[in-house]
Design an enzyme around this catalytic site. Structure first.
Site, mmCIF file in Angstrom:
data_model
loop_
_atom_site.group_PDB
_atom_site.id
_atom_site.type_symbol
_atom_site.label_atom_id
_atom_site.label_comp_id
_atom_site.label_asym_id
_atom_site.label_seq_id
_atom_site.Cartn_x
_atom_site.Cartn_y
_atom_site.Cartn_z
ATOM 1 N N HIS A 132 0.847 -1.192 0.000
ATOM 2 C CA HIS A 132 0.000 0.000 0.000
ATOM 3 C C HIS A 132 0.878 1.236 0.000
ATOM 4 O O HIS A 132 1.982 1.225 0.560
ATOM 5 C CB HIS A 132 -0.886 0.054 1.260
ATOM 6 N N ALA A 142 15.133 -20.715 4.564
ATOM 7 C CA ALA A 142 13.871 -20.880 5.283
ATOM 8 C C ALA A 142 13.399 -19.591 5.934
ATOM 9 O O ALA A 142 14.183 -18.818 6.488
ATOM 10 C CB ALA A 142 14.035 -21.963 6.353
ATOM 11 N N ALA A 180 18.543 -17.520 5.625
ATOM 12 C CA ALA A 180 17.293 -17.818 6.314
ATOM 13 C C ALA A 180 16.829 -16.628 7.136
ATOM 14 O O ALA A 180 17.633 -15.940 7.776
ATOM 15 C CB ALA A 180 17.465 -19.041 7.208
ATOM 16 N N ARG A 234 20.788 -7.261 3.505
ATOM 17 C CA ARG A 234 21.925 -6.485 3.035
ATOM 18 C C ARG A 234 22.985 -7.434 2.492
ATOM 19 O O ARG A 234 23.122 -8.570 2.969
ATOM 20 C CB ARG A 234 22.551 -5.678 4.168
#
Length: 163
Positions: free
Chosen positions: A92, A119, A137, A157
């Site tokens: 949004h 994961a 993960a 990052r």
């Protein structure tokens, strides 16, 4: 409606079996899945948007895909997607004080060939992950990832280049 029924049917199957049947059901739901790609169970595909799974790719149990009619999700060939990964195309704009979730938006997601997404990661709309990249993960990917790069964190990052 058909995707909802496909999700329900696939939820009844063992999560890591019957991949040929799974692929056939996914195709009925409008998913473009290569004949040697595998999407495990215990996940869900929301929306009516375009979703493509490339040759030889593996989507582990619990992968959640939020498609949108205006934004595609394309997973290239040879990708490994860990358990509980989410792909989210929608968001949004920031709205006025009375309702901060303003006008809805959607942006495509592209995953290059040979990527590994760990994961519990979340990949947000507008992201392109370059070929051979690794997403650690639990990462939240909010921007593009160059090819052959390891990223980690919230937000993700760059940690190092890969050979």
């Amino acid at each position: 409606m058909i995707r909802h029924l496909v999700n329900l049917l696939l939820g009844l199957l063992p999560p890591t079996r019957l991949f040929g049947f799974r692929r056939a059901c996914l195709r009925l739901g409008g998913i473009e899945i290569a004949r040697d790609a595998s999407m495990c169970g215990r996940g869900w595909i929301y929306g009516r948007g375009r979703f493509v799974i490339g040759a030889g790719s593996w989507l582990s149990p619990g992968v959640i895909v939020h498609t949108h009619a205006d934004a595609s999700i394309v997973i290239g060939p040879g990708c490994d997607i860990g358990p509980g990964v989410e792909f989210i195309t929608g968001s949004h704009d920031i709205g006025a004080h009375g309702r901060r979730a303003g006008t809805g938006t959607a942006a495509s997601i592209a995953i290059g060939a040979g990527c590994w997404i760990g994961a519990g990661s979340r990949i947000l709309g507008g992201v392109h992950i370059g070929e051979g990249a690794v997403i650690a993960a639990g990462s939240v990917v909010v921007g593009d990832v160059p090819p052959d790069t390891l990223v980690a964190g919230v937000p993700a990052r760059s940690k190092r280049a890969l050979e």
